[in-house]
Design a protein around this motif. Structure first.
Motif, PDB file in Angstrom:
ATOM      1  N   ARG A  63      33.102 -46.132 -25.212  1.00  0.00           N
ATOM      2  CA  ARG A  63      33.408 -47.573 -25.271  1.00  0.00           C
ATOM      3  C   ARG A  63      32.211 -48.360 -25.775  1.00  0.00           C
ATOM      4  O   ARG A  63      32.344 -49.274 -26.601  1.00  0.00           O
ATOM      5  CB  ARG A  63      33.835 -48.074 -23.895  1.00  0.00           C
ATOM      6  CG  ARG A  63      35.245 -47.673 -23.487  1.00  0.00           C
ATOM      7  CD  ARG A  63      35.714 -48.450 -22.267  1.00  0.00           C
ATOM      8  NE  ARG A  63      34.884 -48.184 -21.096  1.00  0.00           N
ATOM      9  CZ  ARG A  63      35.130 -47.221 -20.213  1.00  0.00           C
ATOM     10  NH1 ARG A  63      36.177 -46.425 -20.372  1.00  0.00           N
ATOM     11  NH2 ARG A  63      34.340 -47.045 -19.174  1.00  0.00           N
ATOM     12  N   ALA A  64      31.024 -48.007 -25.279  1.00  0.00           N
ATOM     13  CA  ALA A  64      29.815 -48.725 -25.694  1.00  0.00           C
ATOM     14  C   ALA A  64      29.528 -48.487 -27.176  1.00  0.00           C
ATOM     15  O   ALA A  64      29.186 -49.413 -27.922  1.00  0.00           O
ATOM     16  CB  ALA A  64      28.622 -48.275 -24.849  1.00  0.00           C
ATOM     17  N   ARG A  65      29.692 -47.239 -27.627  1.00  0.00           N
ATOM     18  CA  ARG A  65      29.403 -46.913 -29.014  1.00  0.00           C
ATOM     19  C   ARG A  65      30.417 -47.574 -29.950  1.00  0.00           C
ATOM     20  O   ARG A  65      30.071 -47.983 -31.054  1.00  0.00           O
ATOM     21  CB  ARG A  65      29.394 -45.403 -29.191  1.00  0.00           C
ATOM     22  CG  ARG A  65      28.849 -44.915 -30.529  1.00  0.00           C
ATOM     23  CD  ARG A  65      27.363 -45.232 -30.706  1.00  0.00           C
ATOM     24  NE  ARG A  65      26.513 -44.608 -29.753  1.00  0.00           N
ATOM     25  CZ  ARG A  65      25.997 -43.380 -29.864  1.00  0.00           C
ATOM     26  NH1 ARG A  65      26.292 -42.644 -30.908  1.00  0.00           N
ATOM     27  NH2 ARG A  65      25.196 -42.901 -28.940  1.00  0.00           N
TER      28      ARG A  65
ATOM     29  N   LEU B 236      30.918 -51.314 -34.263  1.00  0.00           N
ATOM     30  CA  LEU B 236      31.674 -52.366 -34.937  1.00  0.00           C
ATOM     31  C   LEU B 236      30.854 -53.647 -35.060  1.00  0.00           C
ATOM     32  O   LEU B 236      30.968 -54.374 -36.049  1.00  0.00           O
ATOM     33  CB  LEU B 236      32.982 -52.629 -34.196  1.00  0.00           C
ATOM     34  CG  LEU B 236      34.051 -51.551 -34.366  1.00  0.00           C
ATOM     35  CD1 LEU B 236      35.203 -51.778 -33.392  1.00  0.00           C
ATOM     36  CD2 LEU B 236      34.576 -51.514 -35.795  1.00  0.00           C
ATOM     37  N   ARG B 237      30.022 -53.932 -34.069  1.00  0.00           N
ATOM     38  CA  ARG B 237      29.137 -55.104 -34.175  1.00  0.00           C
ATOM     39  C   ARG B 237      28.116 -54.902 -35.286  1.00  0.00           C
ATOM     40  O   ARG B 237      27.849 -55.819 -36.071  1.00  0.00           O
ATOM     41  CB  ARG B 237      28.430 -55.369 -32.844  1.00  0.00           C
ATOM     42  CG  ARG B 237      29.317 -55.981 -31.777  1.00  0.00           C
ATOM     43  CD  ARG B 237      28.510 -56.438 -30.577  1.00  0.00           C
ATOM     44  NE  ARG B 237      29.345 -56.987 -29.535  1.00  0.00           N
ATOM     45  CZ  ARG B 237      29.837 -58.238 -29.529  1.00  0.00           C
ATOM     46  NH1 ARG B 237      29.543 -59.057 -30.526  1.00  0.00           N
ATOM     47  NH2 ARG B 237      30.587 -58.655 -28.533  1.00  0.00           N
TER      48      ARG B 237
ATOM     49  N   VAL C  57      38.189 -57.571 -35.255  1.00  0.00           N
ATOM     50  CA  VAL C  57      39.159 -56.540 -34.838  1.00  0.00           C
ATOM     51  C   VAL C  57      39.231 -56.322 -33.333  1.00  0.00           C
ATOM     52  O   VAL C  57      40.076 -55.545 -32.871  1.00  0.00           O
ATOM     53  CB  VAL C  57      38.836 -55.186 -35.522  1.00  0.00           C
ATOM     54  CG1 VAL C  57      38.808 -55.331 -37.034  1.00  0.00           C
ATOM     55  CG2 VAL C  57      37.517 -54.595 -35.024  1.00  0.00           C
ATOM     56  N   LYS C  58      38.396 -56.992 -32.549  1.00  0.00           N
ATOM     57  CA  LYS C  58      38.309 -56.674 -31.123  1.00  0.00           C
ATOM     58  C   LYS C  58      39.625 -56.845 -30.378  1.00  0.00           C
ATOM     59  O   LYS C  58      39.839 -56.203 -29.337  1.00  0.00           O
ATOM     60  CB  LYS C  58      37.216 -57.524 -30.471  1.00  0.00           C
ATOM     61  CG  LYS C  58      37.487 -59.020 -30.511  1.00  0.00           C
ATOM     62  CD  LYS C  58      36.326 -59.793 -29.896  1.00  0.00           C
ATOM     63  CE  LYS C  58      36.578 -61.294 -29.951  1.00  0.00           C
ATOM     64  NZ  LYS C  58      35.432 -62.066 -29.396  1.00  0.00           N
TER      65      LYS C  58
ATOM     66  N   GLU D 271      21.079 -56.203 -42.978  1.00  0.00           N
ATOM     67  CA  GLU D 271      20.912 -56.135 -41.535  1.00  0.00           C
ATOM     68  C   GLU D 271      20.660 -54.705 -41.059  1.00  0.00           C
ATOM     69  O   GLU D 271      19.855 -54.477 -40.151  1.00  0.00           O
ATOM     70  CB  GLU D 271      22.149 -56.707 -40.849  1.00  0.00           C
ATOM     71  CG  GLU D 271      22.333 -58.205 -41.083  1.00  0.00           C
ATOM     72  CD  GLU D 271      23.660 -58.726 -40.566  1.00  0.00           C
ATOM     73  OE1 GLU D 271      24.472 -57.902 -40.082  1.00  0.00           O
ATOM     74  OE2 GLU D 271      23.894 -59.946 -40.661  1.00  0.00           O
ATOM     75  N   LEU D 272      21.335 -53.733 -41.677  1.00  0.00           N
ATOM     76  CA  LEU D 272      21.234 -52.354 -41.214  1.00  0.00           C
ATOM     77  C   LEU D 272      19.910 -51.693 -41.560  1.00  0.00           C
ATOM     78  O   LEU D 272      19.506 -50.719 -40.919  1.00  0.00           O
ATOM     79  CB  LEU D 272      22.379 -51.518 -41.795  1.00  0.00           C
ATOM     80  CG  LEU D 272      23.776 -51.789 -41.234  1.00  0.00           C
ATOM     81  CD1 LEU D 272      24.807 -50.970 -41.998  1.00  0.00           C
ATOM     82  CD2 LEU D 272      23.842 -51.474 -39.742  1.00  0.00           C
TER      83      LEU D 272
END
Length: 282
Positions: A152-154, A159-160, A168-169, A223-224
């Motif tokens: 869930r965290a990943r 996605l963030r 999409v959340k 950003e990445l």
């Protein structure tokens, strides 16, 4: 939380520091090489596609690979994570290392290489039978991760990082193919980074996107790069100039010139490079 996918047989990535917190990497981190490549050649049967390529690709920067069609750009990119493994008649020579590890050593598992070096292709390819969430998590599940809290965290974190969470959340269980073209490409980026690679390869990631979607992907690349080494193949000279720190010009399977992007576009040292970036051929 420890990363369950980090292969113990490889050296660790560049240590987390200011860049991992979203701050620009310091000069020493920026100057360190992720890939050190010497006299690397590749053949498809009797056809030599790459000729004695020698290049150091810096960590946590964006390196653009440019050149006309058929010059070896995509071949070089795919060589960085052994995507040619199943192509009949392919052979290589030379040395290709990631943080000192020989990626083509006989005892290196190509699957582990691809965990470290993720790839996003020219055409967005979300898995059609999977939801948005499962598209992101499939790599983790295939590698045996079952911890629901970690998954869930990943999912949210990936996605963030792909600038897609807010869009999409509320419908994570819709098919990945229900998204727009630009969203699908960002979903593929989220899928690639969910397994926490050290390098992200992008093969013409915006060629099928409209200008608005292209701008979002380019912003995402900026950003990445604080967390990932990024290598991008592009035919778009303006895109290379906008997103990259360094640019490599390939022609006829050879590395013609490699320098800071500003130098390549404003003051190239090789006449072939100048002719290409000025549009006189290509």
């Amino acid at each position: 939380m420890a990363d369950p996918l980090r292969p113990h047989s490889f050296a660790p990535p560049v240590p987390a520091g200011p860049a991992a917190a979203g701050v620009a990497p310091d000069a020493s981190a920026a100057a360190s090489a992720a890939f050190a490549i010497k006299n690397f050649s590749l053949w498809y049967g009797n056809h030599q596609a790459l000729h004695d390529v020698t290049i150091d690709i810096p960590a946590r920067q964006v390196t653009a690979i440019i050149g006309p069609s058929g010059c070896g750009k995509s071949t070089f990119l795919r060589a960085l994570n052994r995507m040619h493994e199943l192509t009949p008649g392919v052979r290589i020579a030379g040395d290709l290392r990631l943080y000192g590890d020989n990626l083509y050593a006989a005892d290196v598992d190509p699957t582990l290489v691809r965990r470290r070096v993720g790839m996003v292709f020219q055409k967005s390819n979300p898995f059609p039978t999977m939801s948005i969430a499962e598209n992101v998590l499939c790599g983790l599940r295939l590698n045996g991760v079952t911890d629901q809290q970690l998954l869930r965290a990943r999912l949210e974190d990936s996605l963030r990082m792909a600038a897609l969470w807010d869009e999409v959340k509320d419908h994570l269980f819709r098919p990945g193919t229900s998204l727009s073209g630009g969203q699908q490409q960002r979903l593929c980026i989220a899928r690639a980074i969910a397994v926490r690679p050290e390098v992200l390869l992008l093969d013409e990631p915006c060629s099928a996107l409209d200008p608005i979607a292209t701008a979002k992907v380019e912003e995402l690349i900026h950003e990445l790069k604080s967390k990932y080494t990024i290598v991008i193949v592009t035919h778009n000279m303006q895109q290379a100039a906008r997103v990259s720190d360094r640019t490599a010009f390939f022609y006829m399977g050879k590395l013609v010139e490699y320098a800071e992007t500003r130098t390549i576009f404003m003051n190239p040292s090789n006449p072939q490079t100048e002719a290409y970036v000025s549009g006189r051929f290509g």
